[in-house]
Scaffold this motif. Structure first.
Motif, PDB file in Angstrom:
ATOM      1  N   LYS A  35       0.836  -1.212   0.000  1.00  0.00           N
ATOM      2  CA  LYS A  35       0.000   0.000   0.000  1.00  0.00           C
ATOM      3  C   LYS A  35       0.865   1.254   0.000  1.00  0.00           C
ATOM      4  N   ARG A  36       1.860   1.292   0.868  1.00  0.00           N
ATOM      5  CA  ARG A  36       2.721   2.484   0.931  1.00  0.00           C
ATOM      6  C   ARG A  36       3.537   2.646  -0.356  1.00  0.00           C
ATOM      7  N   ASP A  39       1.198   3.951  -3.086  1.00  0.00           N
ATOM      8  CA  ASP A  39       0.917   5.361  -2.792  1.00  0.00           C
ATOM      9  C   ASP A  39       2.114   6.234  -3.153  1.00  0.00           C
ATOM     10  N   TRP A  40       3.315   5.772  -2.816  1.00  0.00           N
ATOM     11  CA  TRP A  40       4.546   6.501  -3.145  1.00  0.00           C
ATOM     12  C   TRP A  40       4.682   6.663  -4.658  1.00  0.00           C
ATOM     13  N   PRO A  94       9.434   2.567   1.221  1.00  0.00           N
ATOM     14  CA  PRO A  94       9.004   1.283   1.790  1.00  0.00           C
ATOM     15  C   PRO A  94       9.957   0.124   1.482  1.00  0.00           C
TER      16      PRO A  94
END
Length: 115
Positions: A35-36, A39-40, A94
């Motif tokens: 998820k991170r 998003d990044w 991440p």
């Protein structure tokens, strides 16, 4: 705009340690990390022209062709004004803040892409 090759690195021993974790622990890390990461990438999408993961390495030397081990596990081509600006995109990424990666090496392309 200048282009840079960003190479994700991960030590084989760290990947092995991650893969030996119980599945539920790996799944928990993946749930947060993926998820991170997505998003990044969405936040910085305009800076990226190409990305990918890499598999096992084959090395060619004057001695012949053989399997090899290195820390490279993926790459992304970054467009940024400077290498420092490219590097700032990866702060607390991440890949190493959640996953067992150990860093991102960023190198400038020294030639322009072919027309």
């Amino acid at each position: 705009m200048p282009r840079f090759l960003a190479v994700y690195t991960m030590q084989p021993k760290d990947l092995d340690r991650f893969r030996r974790m119980p599945k539920h622990e790996q799944d928990a890390v993946n749930a947060i990390g993926i998820k991170r990461w997505t998003d990044w990438e969405a936040r910085h999408a305009a800076s990226f022209s190409e990305r990918g993961m890499v598999g096992k390495t084959t090395r060619v030397t004057k001695g012949g062709i053989a399997e090899a081990v290195n820390p490279f596990c993926g790459y992304i081509v970054v467009e940024a004004e400077t290498i420092e600006a490219a590097a700032r995109l990866f702060e607390n990424h991440p890949h190493f803040s959640i996953f067992p990666g150990d860093g991102v090496d960023i190198m400038p392309f020294l030639t322009d892409p072919a027309p």
